[in-house]
Design a protein around this motif. Structure first.
Motif, PDB file in Angstrom:
ATOM      1  N   GLY A 137       0.386  -6.886  -4.561  1.00  0.00           N
ATOM      2  CA  GLY A 137      -0.774  -6.760  -3.676  1.00  0.00           C
ATOM      3  C   GLY A 137      -0.487  -7.291  -2.289  1.00  0.00           C
ATOM      4  O   GLY A 137      -0.755  -6.613  -1.279  1.00  0.00           O
ATOM      5  N   ARG A 138       0.052  -8.487  -2.218  1.00  0.00           N
ATOM      6  CA  ARG A 138       0.368  -9.074  -0.914  1.00  0.00           C
ATOM      7  C   ARG A 138       1.472  -8.284  -0.210  1.00  0.00           C
ATOM      8  O   ARG A 138       1.413  -8.039   0.998  1.00  0.00           O
ATOM      9  N   HIS A 139       2.471  -7.891  -0.983  1.00  0.00           N
ATOM     10  CA  HIS A 139       3.561  -7.089  -0.415  1.00  0.00           C
ATOM     11  C   HIS A 139       3.024  -5.799   0.194  1.00  0.00           C
ATOM     12  O   HIS A 139       3.476  -5.382   1.274  1.00  0.00           O
ATOM     13  N   LEU A 140       2.083  -5.154  -0.470  1.00  0.00           N
ATOM     14  CA  LEU A 140       1.521  -3.901   0.042  1.00  0.00           C
ATOM     15  C   LEU A 140       0.852  -4.104   1.396  1.00  0.00           C
ATOM     16  O   LEU A 140       1.025  -3.300   2.312  1.00  0.00           O
ATOM     17  N   VAL A 141       0.080  -5.155   1.533  1.00  0.00           N
ATOM     18  CA  VAL A 141      -0.610  -5.401   2.802  1.00  0.00           C
ATOM     19  C   VAL A 141       0.394  -5.700   3.911  1.00  0.00           C
ATOM     20  O   VAL A 141       0.331  -5.109   5.005  1.00  0.00           O
ATOM     21  N   LEU A 142       1.321  -6.597   3.659  1.00  0.00           N
ATOM     22  CA  LEU A 142       2.302  -6.962   4.673  1.00  0.00           C
ATOM     23  C   LEU A 142       3.167  -5.766   5.060  1.00  0.00           C
ATOM     24  O   LEU A 142       3.477  -5.562   6.241  1.00  0.00           O
ATOM     25  N   THR A 143       3.533  -4.964   4.069  1.00  0.00           N
ATOM     26  CA  THR A 143       4.391  -3.813   4.341  1.00  0.00           C
ATOM     27  C   THR A 143       3.634  -2.727   5.096  1.00  0.00           C
ATOM     28  O   THR A 143       4.198  -2.072   5.988  1.00  0.00           O
ATOM     29  N   MET A 144       2.365  -2.516   4.767  1.00  0.00           N
ATOM     30  CA  MET A 144       1.576  -1.536   5.501  1.00  0.00           C
ATOM     31  C   MET A 144       1.516  -1.888   6.981  1.00  0.00           C
ATOM     32  O   MET A 144       1.684  -1.022   7.854  1.00  0.00           O
ATOM     33  N   VAL A 145       1.257  -3.140   7.292  1.00  0.00           N
ATOM     34  CA  VAL A 145       1.183  -3.557   8.699  1.00  0.00           C
ATOM     35  C   VAL A 145       2.546  -3.376   9.368  1.00  0.00           C
ATOM     36  O   VAL A 145       2.641  -2.891  10.507  1.00  0.00           O
ATOM     37  N   ASP A 146       3.593  -3.743   8.661  1.00  0.00           N
ATOM     38  CA  ASP A 146       4.940  -3.597   9.215  1.00  0.00           C
ATOM     39  C   ASP A 146       5.292  -2.135   9.455  1.00  0.00           C
ATOM     40  O   ASP A 146       5.849  -1.774  10.502  1.00  0.00           O
ATOM     41  N   LEU A 147       4.969  -1.266   8.497  1.00  0.00           N
ATOM     42  CA  LEU A 147       5.259   0.161   8.663  1.00  0.00           C
ATOM     43  C   LEU A 147       4.484   0.749   9.827  1.00  0.00           C
ATOM     44  O   LEU A 147       5.011   1.573  10.586  1.00  0.00           O
ATOM     45  N   ARG A 148       3.240   0.348   9.999  1.00  0.00           N
ATOM     46  CA  ARG A 148       2.450   0.834  11.129  1.00  0.00           C
ATOM     47  C   ARG A 148       3.094   0.429  12.451  1.00  0.00           C
ATOM     48  O   ARG A 148       3.118   1.214  13.394  1.00  0.00           O
ATOM     49  N   ASP A 149       3.614  -0.780  12.510  1.00  0.00           N
ATOM     50  CA  ASP A 149       4.273  -1.225  13.736  1.00  0.00           C
ATOM     51  C   ASP A 149       5.553  -0.437  13.987  1.00  0.00           C
ATOM     52  O   ASP A 149       5.830  -0.006  15.110  1.00  0.00           O
ATOM     53  N   ARG A 150       6.331  -0.240  12.935  1.00  0.00           N
ATOM     54  CA  ARG A 150       7.610   0.452  13.099  1.00  0.00           C
ATOM     55  C   ARG A 150       7.437   1.943  13.340  1.00  0.00           C
ATOM     56  O   ARG A 150       8.166   2.546  14.124  1.00  0.00           O
TER      57      ARG A 150
END
Length: 243
Positions: A137-150
């Protein structure tokens, strides 16, 4: 490829005003072609990963430069989301990416191959689901934000807001179900795995929509990624766990 005698096609209603290019023109040859209905993507398949080549496209303002391939995929993702397949041209994508049309041909070959790359959710899914279930769950949130930035855009929302014709929307949603929802279903354990996977996918789409809706001055735009994860991840994790 586009011809010299292009005619102006009206843009479809834009969901992102910054993505709308009223001057983009539809190619009379490409406009007669139907959107692809499946198969693997052509040269350049595999999402938005960087290549070893040194070509660069222009990216906006203070965000600096991105590789030519990244710029092309970003421009193509936006173009295919905001316009029907027939109205999207290689020349228009090249202009938005800040590269030459010949570079798109070199990287992807055809408009169909580029479209298939854009509707491929597997690279994003591989990163999103690349963590053990207890902390997913936490990984999904952090990764979503990171992917949006990248990606300089949301990696998933195009499945909701695509304005293509019905065949294009059907293909996009089919790919999403297969590459995102079905993949997560196979990872989850316990009862109602499919239902929980669909709800997790909905949570991710909701997070992306919220971050887009409230930019640039909303509370979510100013919250740190760890704080977002503190608040948002527990609900996703409950769905992952099946509690």
């Amino acid at each position: 490829m586009s011809t010299a005698d292009e005619t102006v096609s009206p843009a479809t209603a834009a969901t992102d005003a910054s993505a709308t290019d009223a001057s983009e023109q539809a190619d009379p040859v490409e406009a007669r072609r139907s959107p692809p209905h499946g198969g693997e993507s052509g040269p350049g398949a595999g999402g938005s990963g960087r290549e070893e080549g040194q070509e660069t496209g222009r990216s906006g303002g203070e965000e600096g430069q991105e590789t030519g391939r990244d710029a092309i995929i970003r421009a193509a993702r936006r173009a295919f989301t905001l316009r029907p397949y027939a109205e999207v041209t290689m020349r228009g994508i090249a202009a938005k990416a800040g590269v030459s049309p010949s570079l798109i041909v070199k990287r992807f070959g055809t408009k169909e191959a580029l479209f298939n790359t854009v509707v491929d959710f597997r690279p994003a899914a591989a990163e999103l689901f690349g963590a053990p279930l207890p902390g997913l769950g936490r990984h999904l949130v952090l990764t979503m934000v990171d992917l949006r930035d990248r990606f300089r855009g949301d990696p998933l929302l195009r499945v909701v807001f695509s304005l293509g014709i019905e065949d294009e929307r059907t293909l996009l949603r089919s790919r999403f179900r297969e590459q995102v929802t079905d993949r997560l279903t196979g990872l989850l354990t316990g009862p109602d795995a499919r239902l929980r996977a669909e709800l997790v996918a909905g949570q991710l789409l909701g997070l992306g929509a919220t971050l887009s809706l409230h930019r640039p001055d909303g509370a979510t735009a100013h919250a740190g990624t760890e704080r977002l994860a503190d608040l948002y991840a527990p609900g996703i994790q409950r769905l992952v766990d099946g509690d």
